[in-house]
Write a protein that holds these residues in place. Structure first.
Motif, PDB file in Angstrom:
ATOM      1  N   CYS A   1      42.433  39.521  41.207  1.00 48.14           N
ATOM      2  CA  CYS A   1      43.369  38.765  42.150  1.00 48.14           C
ATOM      3  C   CYS A   1      42.871  37.764  42.650  1.00 48.14           C
TER       4      CYS A   1
ATOM      5  N   LEU B   1      44.383  33.854  43.246  1.00 47.85           N
ATOM      6  CA  LEU B   1      43.973  33.069  44.546  1.00 47.85           C
ATOM      7  C   LEU B   1      43.571  31.833  44.154  1.00 47.85           C
TER       8      LEU B   1
ATOM      9  N   PHE C   1      46.652  37.297  49.494  1.00 45.98           N
ATOM     10  CA  PHE C   1      45.400  37.332  48.547  1.00 45.98           C
ATOM     11  C   PHE C   1      45.077  39.018  48.878  1.00 45.98           C
TER      12      PHE C   1
ATOM     13  N   ASN D   1      47.704  41.433  47.726  1.00 46.80           N
ATOM     14  CA  ASN D   1      47.629  41.628  46.395  1.00 46.80           C
ATOM     15  C   ASN D   1      46.325  42.805  45.763  1.00 46.80           C
TER      16      ASN D   1
ATOM     17  N   ASP E   1      52.576  40.083  43.273  1.00 47.11           N
ATOM     18  CA  ASP E   1      51.974  38.852  43.756  1.00 47.11           C
ATOM     19  C   ASP E   1      52.427  37.904  44.918  1.00 47.11           C
TER      20      ASP E   1
ATOM     21  N   LEU F   1      51.371  35.880  46.461  1.00 49.94           N
ATOM     22  CA  LEU F   1      50.934  34.395  46.852  1.00 49.94           C
ATOM     23  C   LEU F   1      52.188  33.544  46.536  1.00 49.94           C
TER      24      LEU F   1
ATOM     25  N   ALA G   1      36.475  36.402  47.262  1.00 52.30           N
ATOM     26  CA  ALA G   1      37.333  35.233  47.666  1.00 52.30           C
ATOM     27  C   ALA G   1      36.655  34.038  47.683  1.00 52.30           C
TER      28      ALA G   1
END
Ligand code: HEM
Length: 511
Positions: A153, A157, A180, A183, A195, A197, A468
């Protein structure tokens, strides 16, 4: 006596009785000789949060900062409540004497609101049972299995923000991180690949967002739920709206049917909830089977309630932490550079591979996350309900069964007694050498709560945040959008989770 005179006499008696009752109710702490904040009718000490002028966390912080007493009496409407300021006493309540404070004491009406029957809201033996069963869900072994899912994921991003960095001057990152994290948690908790995003209107995002949106309905639900379970019960306030419950139950039902019929095994939380439903337990690390001859140990509704809590617990607090971390890195470029070097150097030591082990080896990154959680804890206040009469150590104050005790996370995190220059973002204060010998009492950290009822997803939450930040910092630099330069963020008084009114707007520059 004439009728008007009679009505006036009755009215005067009612008003006098009400006046005396209020006076008596508001003298509880005085009668006990406990220092207290002067209440005002009708909201006691929480007018600002009931009227959405301040968040509950800010309201408590003001009370925390108004005194140096170890405890201070307060009133939620007429109900006496105690703010515990002294970390030593907080530790007693959360950890050492936890058996007196097992409950949160929130109201839930599980007959009409099955999503409310989750581990966060449950109390007593029901909670204890659920916690014991769900704890093995978050072992290192299980987290390792979920690592790749989050990284996958994270790649989506990274690509998404890479593109935006070229085409847009400024980006509101809180919403992007929430999409994000949605997800990631949809994949981890439900085994469903989505998704949000590219598709921000996906039902998972829609129903997740709906739960936290700072609407009047939500703020009342949240504040009244915590401050006055009695009123919450009176008005039949629900944990989650009916449509959210229906969507989640349907999702769980369909997913369950698919896995049972196809025999598909995925290494995710849904599989572990299926183990719980089928066998009554989560199995050892490495065993993902769900076969059993026993009757089902958990209904679909119970499974949905837990899965939903993991879902909302999993995306909102993690994405809040990611966005505040990115904001602080943008505000403190030298910290950002140091974090970037830590990431690059650590990856080099691990053959350039982002793995569970290399992530845990990033020591400065860890300090940045700790400092983000100190300065911007997603939940600014916490508390427990007393379940057995309790005498506070070194005092003669008896906390009666049923009373709520609270602590101010931001009060403690911003107290110069524990953190010098508390408004400054200084990750080094969490350096192992710096904190050596310091305990909770000298350096209280409460972003995840503490004790047997602390955050169940602590390690998963941190893992998501770190993944992230690592994936983005490798290729992008965070800079503050013009609107934030030289200004402090103003927090949204209506939000149940710490959030800036303006959102968090950053410029993302390619390295
Ligand atoms: C940075 C991320 C997170 C933060 C700051 C956070 C914070 C918290 C806090 C403050 C509590 C209350 C603790 C207490 O009363 O002592 C809590 C409870 C909880 N959290 Fe988290 N959380 C995070 C991520 C997660 C994730 C990812 C999950 C699940 C996947 C999760 C699941 C839970 C659950 C199930 C509880 C209730 C525990 C119980 O009552 O036994 N959290 N969290």
């Amino acid at each position: 006596m004439s009728l008007p005179l009679f009505v006036a006499a009755v009215l005067a008696t009612v008003l006098a009785t009400a006046f005396l009752y209020i006076q008596y109710a508001y003298s509880f702490w005085k009668r006990l000789g406990v220092p207290f904040q002067k209440p005002s009718f009708p909201f006691g000490n929480f007018a600002a949060s009931f009227l959405s002028k301040k968040s509950l966390g800010e309201d408590l912080r003001v009370i925390y900062e108004s005194t140096t007493e170890p405890v201070i009496g307060m009133y939620t409407i007429f109900k006496p409540t105690l703010l515990i300021r002294d970390p030593k006493l907080i530790q007693h309540i959360l950890v050492k004497d936890f058996q007196h404070f097992i409950n949160r004491g929130f109201h839930t009406n599980t007959d009409v609101d099955p999503l409310g029957d989750n581990i966060l809201m449950q109390d007593g033996d029901k909670w204890r049972n659920a916690r014991t069963k769900m704890s093995p869900t978050f072992t290192s072994g299980k987290l390792k299995s979920m690592f790749e899912t989050v990284v996958k994921c994270g790649k989506t991003l990274e690509n998404y923000l890479d593109r935006l960095a070229v085409s847009q001057k400024e980006i509101e990152v809180r919403d992007v991180f929430a999409r994000f994290a949605t997800n990631a948690i949809a994949s981890i908790a439900f085994g469903i690949e989505i998704d949000c995003l590219e598709n921000p209107d996906h039902d998972f995002r829609k129903y997740g967002k709906k739960f936290f949106d700072p609407t009047l309905k939500n703020i009342l639900r949240f504040n009244i739920g915590i401050l006055s379970p009695t009123i919450s019960k009176l008005f039949g306030l629900r944990f989650a709206d009916k449509d959210i419950g229906e969507f989640m139950t349907e999702t769980v039902r369909k997913n369950l049917k698919y896995r049972e019929e196809s025999g598909v095994v995925r290494k995710d939380l849904f599989q572990l909830l299926m183990q719980l439903r089928n066998t009554g337990n989560v199995q050892e690390d490495g065993d993902w089977s769900t076969k059993t001859n026993r009757d089902k140990q958990m209904s679909v509704e119970e499974m949905t309630a837990h899965a939903y809590l993991i879902f909302i617990g999993g995306f909102e607090s993690s994405s809040t932490t990611m966005s505040f971390c990115a904001y602080e890195l943008a505000r403190n470029p030298e910290v950002q550079q140091k974090a970037y070097e830590d990431i690059v150097d650590t990856l080099a030591k691990h053959d350039g591979q982002l793995t569970y082990e290399s992530l845990n080896d990033m020591k400065y990154l860890e300090q940045c996350i700790e400092e983000t959680l100190r300065v911007h804890p997603p939940f600014e206040a916490g508390g427990r309900q007393c379940t057995k009469d309790y005498t506070l150590p070194d005092t003669n104050i008896v906390i009666k069964k049923g009373m709520t005790v609270m602590y101010s996370v931001i009060g403690l995190h911003y107290d110069p007694k524990y953190y010098t220059d508390p408004t400054k973002f200084i990750p080094e204060r969490h350096d192992k050498a710096e904190i050596a010998g310091k305990n909770f009492v000298e350096m209280p950290k409460l972003a995840f709560g503490d004790g047997p009822r602390n955050c169940l997803g602590l390690r998963l939450g941190k893992m998501q945040v770190k993944i992230a930040i690592v994936m983005l910092l490798q290729t992008l630099k965070f800079e503050l959008a013009d609107q934030h330069v030289g200004k402090e963020l103003k927090m949204n008084p209506r939000s149940s989770v710490r959030a800036a009114v303006s959102g968090i707007n950053l410029k993302l520059k390619k390295r």
